[in-house]
Design an enzyme around this catalytic site. Structure first.
Site, PDB file in Angstrom:
ATOM      1  N   ASN A 102       0.839  -1.196   0.000  1.00 50.63           N
ATOM      2  CA  ASN A 102       0.000   0.000   0.000  1.00 50.63           C
ATOM      3  C   ASN A 102       0.872   1.243   0.000  1.00 50.63           C
ATOM      4  OD1 ASN A 102      -2.590  -1.134   0.042  1.00 50.63           O
ATOM      5  ND2 ASN A 102      -2.564  -1.371   2.259  1.00 50.63           N
ATOM      6  N   LYS A 207      -4.942   3.580  -6.077  1.00 49.71           N
ATOM      7  CA  LYS A 207      -5.093   2.941  -4.764  1.00 49.71           C
ATOM      8  C   LYS A 207      -4.685   3.910  -3.653  1.00 49.71           C
ATOM      9  CE  LYS A 207      -5.630  -0.496  -1.798  1.00 49.71           C
ATOM     10  NZ  LYS A 207      -4.729  -1.674  -1.763  1.00 49.71           N
ATOM     11  N   GLU A 285       1.853   2.313   8.383  1.00 46.96           N
ATOM     12  CA  GLU A 285       2.251   2.829   7.074  1.00 46.96           C
ATOM     13  C   GLU A 285       1.828   4.293   6.892  1.00 46.96           C
ATOM     14  OE1 GLU A 285       2.086  -1.012   4.180  1.00 46.96           O
ATOM     15  OE2 GLU A 285       0.184  -0.432   5.087  1.00 46.96           O
TER      16      GLU A 285
END
Length: 339
Positions: A102, A207, A285
């Site tokens: 991600n 994304k 993250e």
């Protein structure tokens, strides 16, 4: 195919079960109680009303497994610095290595098409050197995962999107080797949708824009991703963050055909990985999903006031629990001069 999943956690464990059941020679790199459970009883996947299981070779040492046809590095972005020095034993001269993390990731500047603005100097880009010491750029596949999973217990993966599991990937530059088409077919045969995304950096931005809006608001409000759809005020904040994300992507050469209202209607009733990591005390993250877009906005001299606000909130949440990886301090959130 001989396939190693480096990181058999939520998404990696899901893919390992499906690929092994489809007849591939699958091994996994795991650690701790999860590794012990896989060695003892294999991997189990709960998806809808099904319980699927698979026996796979498992180790915490890449040297035990040797060169592969395909390596899927299915860890979080926060684990990549620890992986880079140890991945070489899995990589032969024809091995392809797929990175479906991600957020903004290490390979983005490698072979960036000419004419695109220079990206900012962010910490994750420093991983290009150690990874490319173990593989050539033409062996690297950029990837995007659309699949909601969690580790329910050691050795047990729960899939929360039984009708929505997709792994898109493509080379990060240059021509596409024939093996890429074969990998897509193998994934489809295993029950994992794998359409050709075209430009992999455009897919990454798509994304990322989704994560920096729905996932960050879910973290900030301690709610599932669809919480933004159920609250009128949050719906507006979600759309503002997404519109700012689209402007950042466009400023860096990627104009995305995304309707924030339509994306809002598709949010899943699922705790995003950012919130899962926060609740379980794991490294988060934040740098890749939140602070990187802020840095890209600053590089393009774009004002992103809503993103800045959300970024400041979730960064403090992570910092207060000491869940930011070492060295992550984040870019300045001072307003940029609007262009």
């Amino acid at each position: 195919m001989r396939i190693c999943i480096f990181g058999a956690g939520s998404s990696g464990g899901h893919f390992a079960v499906r690929l092994a059941r489809a007849g591939h020679d699958v091994s996994v790199i795991a650690r701790g109680p999860h590794l012990a459970a896989i060695r003892e009883g294999g991997l189990r996947l709960k998806t809808g009303s099904e319980l699927l299981s698979a026996q796979v070779a498992a180790s915490d040492t890449p040297n035990d497994l040797g060169p592969q046809d395909l390596v899927i590095v299915a860890t979080k972005a926060t684990a990549l610095p620890a992986i880079a020095p140890h991945i070489a034993p899995l990589v032969g001269k024809d091995t392809l290595v797929l990175f479906p993390q991600n957020g903004m990731t290490w390979w983005y500047p490698v072979g960036l098409p000419s004419g695109h603005p220079q990206p900012p100097a962010i910490q994750i880009f420093e991983l290009a050197k150690p990874f490319l010491a173990a593989m050539r750029p033409d062996q690297v596949l950029g990837g995007i995962i659309y699949s909601a999973n969690e580790v329910e217990a050691p050795g047990v993966i729960k899939n929360n999107s039984p009708t929505h599991n997709r792994l898109e990937f493509a080379t990060i530059g240059g021509s596409e080797p024939p093996a890429v088409s074969a990998i897509r077919k193998n994934l489809e045969h295993a029950g994992i949708l794998s359409p050709d995304p075209g430009d992999i950096r455009a897919a990454l931005w798509t994304k990322l824009v989704n994560n920096m809006s729905g996932s960050t608001l879910g973290l900030a409000t301690r709610s599932t991703s669809d919480g933004a759809r159920k609250d009128v005020a949050l719906s507006e904040i979600y759309c503002r963050v997404m519109r700012e994300g689209l402007s950042i992507a466009a400023a860096h050469g990627y104009r995305l055909d995304i309707d924030p209202e339509r994306m809002l209607s598709r949010l899943l009733n699922h705790k995003a990985s950012l919130l899962q990591d926060y609740e379980q005390g794991r490294p988060m993250e934040i740098a890749e999903i939140v602070l990187a877009p802020v840095a890209f906005a600053r590089a393009a001299k774009l004002a992103t006031p809503t993103l800045d606000t959300v970024a400041a909130i979730v960064t403090k949440l992570a910092r207060d629990r000491e869940l930011l990886p070492a060295g992550i301090v984040g870019p300045s959130l001072a307003p940029a001069e609007k262009t």
